[in-house]
Design a protein around this motif. Structure first.
Motif, PDB file in Angstrom:
ATOM      1  N   PRO A 141      -7.529 -15.561  18.856  1.00  0.00           N
ATOM      2  CA  PRO A 141      -6.930 -16.898  18.842  1.00  0.00           C
ATOM      3  C   PRO A 141      -5.408 -16.904  18.831  1.00  0.00           C
ATOM      4  CG  PRO A 141      -8.763 -16.778  17.297  1.00  0.00           C
ATOM      5  CD  PRO A 141      -8.513 -15.387  17.772  1.00  0.00           C
ATOM      6  N   ILE A 142      -4.795 -15.922  18.174  1.00  0.00           N
ATOM      7  CA  ILE A 142      -3.334 -15.907  18.102  1.00  0.00           C
ATOM      8  C   ILE A 142      -2.738 -15.743  19.494  1.00  0.00           C
ATOM      9  CG2 ILE A 142      -1.335 -14.678  17.162  1.00  0.00           C
ATOM     10  CD1 ILE A 142      -3.061 -13.868  14.822  1.00  0.00           C
ATOM     11  N   VAL A 143      -3.291 -14.827  20.265  1.00  0.00           N
ATOM     12  CA  VAL A 143      -2.791 -14.597  21.624  1.00  0.00           C
ATOM     13  C   VAL A 143      -3.025 -15.824  22.495  1.00  0.00           C
ATOM     14  CG1 VAL A 143      -3.160 -13.235  23.715  1.00  0.00           C
ATOM     15  CG2 VAL A 143      -3.028 -12.096  21.494  1.00  0.00           C
ATOM     16  N   LEU A 144      -4.188 -16.443  22.356  1.00  0.00           N
ATOM     17  CA  LEU A 144      -4.491 -17.613  23.184  1.00  0.00           C
ATOM     18  C   LEU A 144      -3.603 -18.794  22.819  1.00  0.00           C
ATOM     19  CD1 LEU A 144      -8.396 -17.370  23.252  1.00  0.00           C
ATOM     20  CD2 LEU A 144      -6.744 -16.518  24.933  1.00  0.00           C
ATOM     21  N   VAL A 145      -3.361 -18.995  21.531  1.00  0.00           N
ATOM     22  CA  VAL A 145      -2.476 -20.091  21.114  1.00  0.00           C
ATOM     23  C   VAL A 145      -1.043 -19.833  21.576  1.00  0.00           C
ATOM     24  CG1 VAL A 145      -1.465 -21.267  19.124  1.00  0.00           C
ATOM     25  CG2 VAL A 145      -3.910 -20.789  19.171  1.00  0.00           C
ATOM     26  N   SER A 146      -0.585 -18.595  21.436  1.00  0.00           N
ATOM     27  CA  SER A 146       0.768 -18.280  21.892  1.00  0.00           C
ATOM     28  C   SER A 146       0.903 -18.483  23.400  1.00  0.00           C
ATOM     29  CB  SER A 146       1.139 -16.840  21.513  1.00  0.00           C
ATOM     30  OG  SER A 146       0.370 -15.903  22.247  1.00  0.00           O
ATOM     31  N   THR A 147      -0.158 -18.179  24.143  1.00  0.00           N
ATOM     32  CA  THR A 147      -0.136 -18.408  25.590  1.00  0.00           C
ATOM     33  C   THR A 147      -0.071 -19.900  25.896  1.00  0.00           C
ATOM     34  OG1 THR A 147      -1.459 -16.402  25.906  1.00  0.00           O
ATOM     35  CG2 THR A 147      -1.317 -17.922  27.765  1.00  0.00           C
ATOM     36  N   ALA A 148      -0.804 -20.707  25.137  1.00  0.00           N
ATOM     37  CA  ALA A 148      -0.769 -22.158  25.338  1.00  0.00           C
ATOM     38  C   ALA A 148       0.608 -22.725  25.024  1.00  0.00           C
ATOM     39  CB  ALA A 148      -1.831 -22.827  24.462  1.00  0.00           C
ATOM     40  N   VAL A 149       1.261 -22.184  23.989  1.00  0.00           N
ATOM     41  CA  VAL A 149       2.604 -22.648  23.645  1.00  0.00           C
ATOM     42  C   VAL A 149       3.608 -22.225  24.707  1.00  0.00           C
ATOM     43  CG1 VAL A 149       4.477 -22.428  21.956  1.00  0.00           C
ATOM     44  CG2 VAL A 149       2.108 -22.689  21.178  1.00  0.00           C
ATOM     45  N   ALA A 150       3.448 -21.004  25.233  1.00  0.00           N
ATOM     46  CA  ALA A 150       4.388 -20.495  26.235  1.00  0.00           C
ATOM     47  C   ALA A 150       4.218 -21.189  27.577  1.00  0.00           C
ATOM     48  CB  ALA A 150       4.209 -18.988  26.406  1.00  0.00           C
ATOM     49  N   PHE A 151       3.002 -21.653  27.869  1.00  0.00           N
ATOM     50  CA  PHE A 151       2.726 -22.330  29.146  1.00  0.00           C
ATOM     51  C   PHE A 151       2.221 -23.750  28.883  1.00  0.00           C
ATOM     52  CE2 PHE A 151       2.509 -17.855  30.230  1.00  0.00           C
ATOM     53  CZ  PHE A 151       3.100 -17.801  31.485  1.00  0.00           C
ATOM     54  N   PRO A 152       3.089 -24.633  28.393  1.00  0.00           N
ATOM     55  CA  PRO A 152       2.643 -26.006  28.121  1.00  0.00           C
ATOM     56  C   PRO A 152       2.240 -26.716  29.406  1.00  0.00           C
ATOM     57  CG  PRO A 152       5.038 -25.852  28.023  1.00  0.00           C
ATOM     58  CD  PRO A 152       4.536 -24.441  28.154  1.00  0.00           C
ATOM     59  N   GLY A 153       1.165 -27.485  29.315  1.00  0.00           N
ATOM     60  CA  GLY A 153       0.681 -28.193  30.490  1.00  0.00           C
ATOM     61  C   GLY A 153      -0.113 -27.334  31.445  1.00  0.00           C
ATOM     62  N   GLU A 154      -0.409 -26.079  31.067  1.00  0.00           N
ATOM     63  CA  GLU A 154      -1.175 -25.172  31.924  1.00  0.00           C
ATOM     64  C   GLU A 154      -2.366 -24.602  31.147  1.00  0.00           C
ATOM     65  OE1 GLU A 154      -0.940 -24.635  35.006  1.00  0.00           O
ATOM     66  OE2 GLU A 154       1.048 -25.310  35.581  1.00  0.00           O
ATOM     67  N   PRO A 155      -3.319 -25.450  30.747  1.00  0.00           N
ATOM     68  CA  PRO A 155      -4.476 -24.929  29.994  1.00  0.00           C
ATOM     69  C   PRO A 155      -5.296 -23.924  30.790  1.00  0.00           C
ATOM     70  CG  PRO A 155      -4.873 -27.189  30.725  1.00  0.00           C
ATOM     71  CD  PRO A 155      -3.421 -26.900  30.995  1.00  0.00           C
ATOM     72  N   ALA A 156      -5.256 -24.033  32.126  1.00  0.00           N
ATOM     73  CA  ALA A 156      -6.004 -23.078  32.947  1.00  0.00           C
ATOM     74  C   ALA A 156      -5.455 -21.666  32.781  1.00  0.00           C
ATOM     75  CB  ALA A 156      -5.951 -23.498  34.413  1.00  0.00           C
ATOM     76  N   MET A 157      -4.170 -21.542  32.449  1.00  0.00           N
ATOM     77  CA  MET A 157      -3.578 -20.224  32.243  1.00  0.00           C
ATOM     78  C   MET A 157      -4.200 -19.550  31.021  1.00  0.00           C
ATOM     79  SD  MET A 157      -1.295 -18.339  33.757  1.00  0.00           S
ATOM     80  CE  MET A 157      -0.106 -17.013  33.537  1.00  0.00           C
ATOM     81  N   VAL A 158      -4.457 -20.328  29.979  1.00  0.00           N
ATOM     82  CA  VAL A 158      -5.085 -19.776  28.773  1.00  0.00           C
ATOM     83  C   VAL A 158      -6.507 -19.324  29.084  1.00  0.00           C
ATOM     84  CG1 VAL A 158      -5.721 -20.244  26.385  1.00  0.00           C
ATOM     85  CG2 VAL A 158      -3.671 -21.302  27.358  1.00  0.00           C
ATOM     86  N   LEU A 159      -7.255 -20.160  29.774  1.00  0.00           N
ATOM     87  CA  LEU A 159      -8.633 -19.817  30.117  1.00  0.00           C
ATOM     88  C   LEU A 159      -8.687 -18.605  31.042  1.00  0.00           C
ATOM     89  CD1 LEU A 159     -11.629 -20.497  29.959  1.00  0.00           C
ATOM     90  CD2 LEU A 159     -11.297 -22.096  31.865  1.00  0.00           C
ATOM     91  N   ALA A 160      -7.784 -18.557  32.018  1.00  0.00           N
ATOM     92  CA  ALA A 160      -7.769 -17.432  32.951  1.00  0.00           C
ATOM     93  C   ALA A 160      -7.431 -16.136  32.233  1.00  0.00           C
ATOM     94  CB  ALA A 160      -6.761 -17.696  34.073  1.00  0.00           C
ATOM     95  N   ARG A 161      -6.488 -16.191  31.292  1.00  0.00           N
ATOM     96  CA  ARG A 161      -6.148 -14.977  30.552  1.00  0.00           C
ATOM     97  C   ARG A 161      -7.324 -14.519  29.700  1.00  0.00           C
ATOM     98  NH1 ARG A 161      -1.060 -13.579  26.439  1.00  0.00           N
ATOM     99  NH2 ARG A 161      -1.555 -11.355  26.423  1.00  0.00           N
TER     100      ARG A 161
END
Length: 336
Positions: A141-161
């Motif tokens: 979860p920490i990595v996924l949340v940090s990815t969501a914060v780093a790429f705001p407005g790009e939830p697909a980036m979190v799912l793809a990662r």
């Protein structure tokens, strides 16, 4: 008569300089020469680079600290036999469960290597332990949340990662189950490691968290410096041109992930700063980095032996690129 050493750092007639002493010396020099430093860095390009550097570090540090605290807690308070007890006896299913356990058992790349070694020492199938090794630092979860914060407005980036990293872990586990050989792993990595007990657990927690923080913070600073330098020294047209050659961009970002050796809790902020590149090569950067990089190769060689690392690392690199590309094409809608 015993000789009493007044200062252990001077034992043997040698003075050992610690990292804390170096840090204190640099801080003193910075305070004394602050006027000179202000004038020297009063350049537009350097101001821009320093802004990027500070922004990356400030955004990433909270996630980094939380990550190393959790990795220390796992090392100290979660015995390997607990993980072994929940794994299915069927090896292929154990690989899936071990990979999925990385979702709830957060840990950085440095911490996952000794945990995987402990699992193998407790009798867990190497394929399942290796799947956990790759999944834990990449899909928690920490990595996924940090990815969501780093790429705001790009939830697909979190799912793809998430999908790309989990697929990498599972594929590598199944590949090892099919073609891996136990003799490739050094004998020392197969020995049973005792679980820590009592007050030693808190000591292990503190030492693990401290060591992981020192190592990961150093790589974060290095990555932030490189990202800031890229933004200033390399013309934006170069990134635009690289972005138009998607195959080359993917390969460059994959190699960059190996070279930079960033912590998985912080690499998303470095990737997000390279905004001139499409999302797909930046996704490959995020999938490859936690799976295999320079520091991981060294850790794996030291823990499991060179025979293992020389076989495991190159295959992981290729599988991570393929899984990252597949996840990007599936969730990011192409090469954007």
């Amino acid at each position: 008569m015993e000789t009493v050493v007044d200062n252990p750092r001077r034992a043997g007639g040698r003075w050992r300089v610690t990292s804390m002493q170096v840090l204190c010396a640099l801080l003193v020099l910075a305070i004394v020469g602050q006027n000179w430093l202000r004038e020297a860095f009063d350049v537009p390009a350097l101001r821009t680079a320093s802004t990027v550097f500070v922004a990356i570090c400030v955004q990433a540090v909270p996630f980094l600290v939380l990550g190393v605290l959790l990795s220390g807690a796992i090392a100290a308070f979660v015995p390997a036999k607990v993980l072994r007890a929940v794994l299915p006896r069927r090896e292929s299913a154990a690989v899936g469960v071990a990979g999925a356990s990385g979702i709830v058992l957060a840990g950085c790349e440095c911490a996952s290597v000794p945990v995987a070694r402990r699992l193998i020492g407790q009798g867990v199938a190497p394929s399942a332990a290796l799947a956990f090794l790759l999944a834990a630092p990449a899909v928690n979860p920490i990595v996924l949340v940090s990815t969501a914060v780093a790429f705001p407005g790009e939830p697909a980036m979190v799912l793809a990662r998430f999908v790309g990293s989990l697929a990498t872990a599972l594929v590598m586990g199944w590949l090892w189950m099919r073609w891996g050989k136990l003799e490739w792993i050094a004998e020392r990595a197969l020995r049973r490691l005792p679980d820590v007990q009592g007050r030693r657990r808190w000591r292990v927690f503190a030492e693990t968290a401290r060591a992981d923080l020192v190592d990961a913070a150093g790589f974060l600073v290095l990555g932030a410096l490189v990202a800031a330098a890229f933004g200033v020294l390399i013309p934006s047209e170069w990134f635009s041109t690289l972005g138009e050659q998607i195959v080359l961009a993917v390969l460059v970002m994959a190699v960059l992930a190996v070279v930079l050796s960033l912590c998985s809790e912080a690499d998303a902020f470095v990737a997000s700063s390279l905004s001139a590149l499409p999302l797909l090569p930046r996704l490959v950067f995020l999938v490859v980095g936690p799976a295999i990089d320079a520091k991981l190769f060294a850790l794996q060689a030291g823990t499991f032996g060179r025979r293992f690392a020389l076989r495991f690392a190159p295959v992981t690199f290729v599988v991570a690129i393929v899984c990252g590309l597949a996840a990007g094409l599936l969730f990011l809608g192409g090469v954007r």
